[in-house]
Design a protein around this motif. Sequence first.
Motif, mmCIF file in Angstrom:
data_model
loop_
_atom_site.group_PDB
_atom_site.id
_atom_site.type_symbol
_atom_site.label_atom_id
_atom_site.label_comp_id
_atom_site.label_asym_id
_atom_site.label_seq_id
_atom_site.Cartn_x
_atom_site.Cartn_y
_atom_site.Cartn_z
ATOM 1 N N PHE A 215 -5.430 31.876 7.048
ATOM 2 C CA PHE A 215 -5.468 31.981 8.516
ATOM 3 C C PHE A 215 -4.534 30.935 9.101
ATOM 4 N N ALA A 216 -4.363 30.968 10.398
ATOM 5 C CA ALA A 216 -3.549 29.944 11.065
ATOM 6 C C ALA A 216 -4.244 29.525 12.348
ATOM 7 N N VAL A 260 -14.843 25.485 11.796
ATOM 8 C CA VAL A 260 -13.746 25.955 12.657
ATOM 9 C C VAL A 260 -13.862 27.470 12.844
ATOM 10 N N ARG A 261 -13.873 27.895 14.087
ATOM 11 C CA ARG A 261 -13.932 29.340 14.417
ATOM 12 C C ARG A 261 -12.511 29.872 14.482
ATOM 13 N N VAL A 262 -12.240 30.916 13.715
ATOM 14 C CA VAL A 262 -10.901 31.506 13.729
ATOM 15 C C VAL A 262 -11.024 32.974 14.138
ATOM 16 N N PRO A 263 -10.374 33.366 15.237
ATOM 17 C CA PRO A 263 -10.470 34.772 15.650
ATOM 18 C C PRO A 263 -9.747 35.684 14.656
ATOM 19 N N TRP A 264 -10.180 36.941 14.563
ATOM 20 C CA TRP A 264 -9.589 37.858 13.577
ATOM 21 C C TRP A 264 -8.075 37.998 13.736
ATOM 22 N N GLU A 265 -7.560 37.839 14.971
ATOM 23 C CA GLU A 265 -6.093 37.968 15.167
ATOM 24 C C GLU A 265 -5.340 36.937 14.347
ATOM 25 N N ARG A 266 -6.058 35.881 13.914
ATOM 26 C CA ARG A 266 -5.380 34.828 13.162
ATOM 27 C C ARG A 266 -5.877 34.727 11.712
#
Length: 483
Positions: A215-216, A260-266
């Motif tokens: 992810f980024a 850390v929450r990472v949205p699916w777009e990333r």
Amino acid sequence: MRVRDGAEYRSGLNDGRRVLIDGEPVADVTTHPAFRNAVASFARFYDLQADPANRERLTFEVGGARVHKAWSIPRSHAELVDRRRAIAESAALHCGFLGRSPDHLATTLTGMMIGLPVMAGFDAARAEAFAAYFEQVRARDLFVTYVIQNPQADKTRAASEQARDVVAHVVSQDREGIVVSGAKMLGTSAVMADEIFVGTIQPVRPGEERYALSFAVPVNHPGVRLLSRRSYEQGATSGYDYPLSSHFDENDAVLFFDEVRVPWERVFVCGNVAAAAAQWHGTPAHVMQNYQSQIRLMVKMRFLTGLARRIVEINGTIEVPQVRGMLGKLAAQASLVEGLVAGMEAEGRMIGDYYVPSAHLLYAAQTLTQELYPLFVMAIRDLAGGGVIMLPSSVADMTSLHTRDYVEATQVSSIVDAEERVRTMKLAWDALGSEYASRHTQYEMFYGGASYVNHAHMLRTFDWEAARALVAGVLPPPLAMPR
Ligand SMILES: Cc1cc2nc3c(=O)[nH]c(=O)nc-3n(C[C@H](O)[C@H](O)[C@H](O)COP(=O)(O)OP(=O)(O)OC[C@H]3O[C@@H](n4cnc5c(N)ncnc54)[C@H](O)[C@@H]3O)c2cc1C
């Protein structure tokens, strides 16, 4: 047309990122004495490309902006060479001492774009997310760096078997995205980048899917902590005494993800062990990123060869046959890297519409140069002798009434004055022997994986069939053995 410059880059860094050094949080990396000069050096990287005199050579037009050519996806040998020239010109700014300059990840991500169909084969939605991410960061010419290696911990144990759950992993996921906790080993330049790309390059065992992720996030994303190593920039007493440490200490930081929450777009890989590996080796990402590293190293070895020559000129040993021989050998070794880069390009291949460098020549270069670099540095130290130690304690000695006459009296050369001798030898020590130089040796030995890893890549990519055919071709026919 807009080109990202140093001011624009700097203005994005005072963003609440959570950097920790010497037991304290850092309020602003652009002004903190551990990082400010390195930030200024990266700003110069962007200023160089924004200079109208350089724009055509260093940037190209895409999506309404001009961005560094490292973001271009080459379609031919000529385009690959053109982007290499831009990368080498940018590296000249720091003589190859900034390993994770913005063009490094630009090249990595370009490799992933070339291999997008491979990633789409695993999960079309995640591949689409990556393509959209690539377009966004490229259009803004962002400085991305990466963490793809796990903390060392206990090498005999798998990620899930460590004494603590140290390796970054997926804690949970829902409709919005994933939650990640744990650490990645080191992010070079992370303190001063815009974005952190996270990947999983080490093999993940079946059953350990939660560690297979990519992810980024922006560096200032909530929950991201950067634990800086000692700053050589801050330790440098002056730019005169430590010309490289003081300006080109790109930093290395342990990355810690605290829920850390990472949205699916990333999110580009989640829970798929094969996809996590394919992101690097099923696409040409790993080849492209290390090809950029070899271009940078080519510039660095050219610089070190020039430095070696200047040292022996100043010391008056340049006419000694053995010294001339060693200089010739150093020049040959620097040229070897140049030749390997040109070879990778000439022997490249098409993947779909795109042209990528030869993998086996790249891994040959990786294998040989990680072994060569420490020897190269030691050879120059051998040529330098004690001159890199027989030096004034600091720049203050150069002007102090107590010391300056003694400096004049002892720093003697037939071709330069005392001041130039001191300045050159201090540069030499910072390139070859200081704590900063020592980190550089460790960097060149390990940035692309330990030697056993590169040997395995070489074994995987070499044309064994062709080699075997040669052996078979000269093998005499079998004897009819008496039974
Ligand atoms: C200065 C520096 C900057 C870095 N920057 C980054 C970065 O920006 N991003 C990032 O993701 N990573 C970065 N790294 C981490 C780097 O990717 C790793 O150090 C590298 O991949 C080697 O892994 P390791 O350190 O775990 O070494 P190991 O794999 O533990 O290897 C160390 C040594 O142990 C021995 N060894 C261990 N396992 C084996 C085995 N199976 N077979 C044979 N020998 C073995 C070998 O002697 C080997 O040389 C950086 C490292 C350094 C030193």
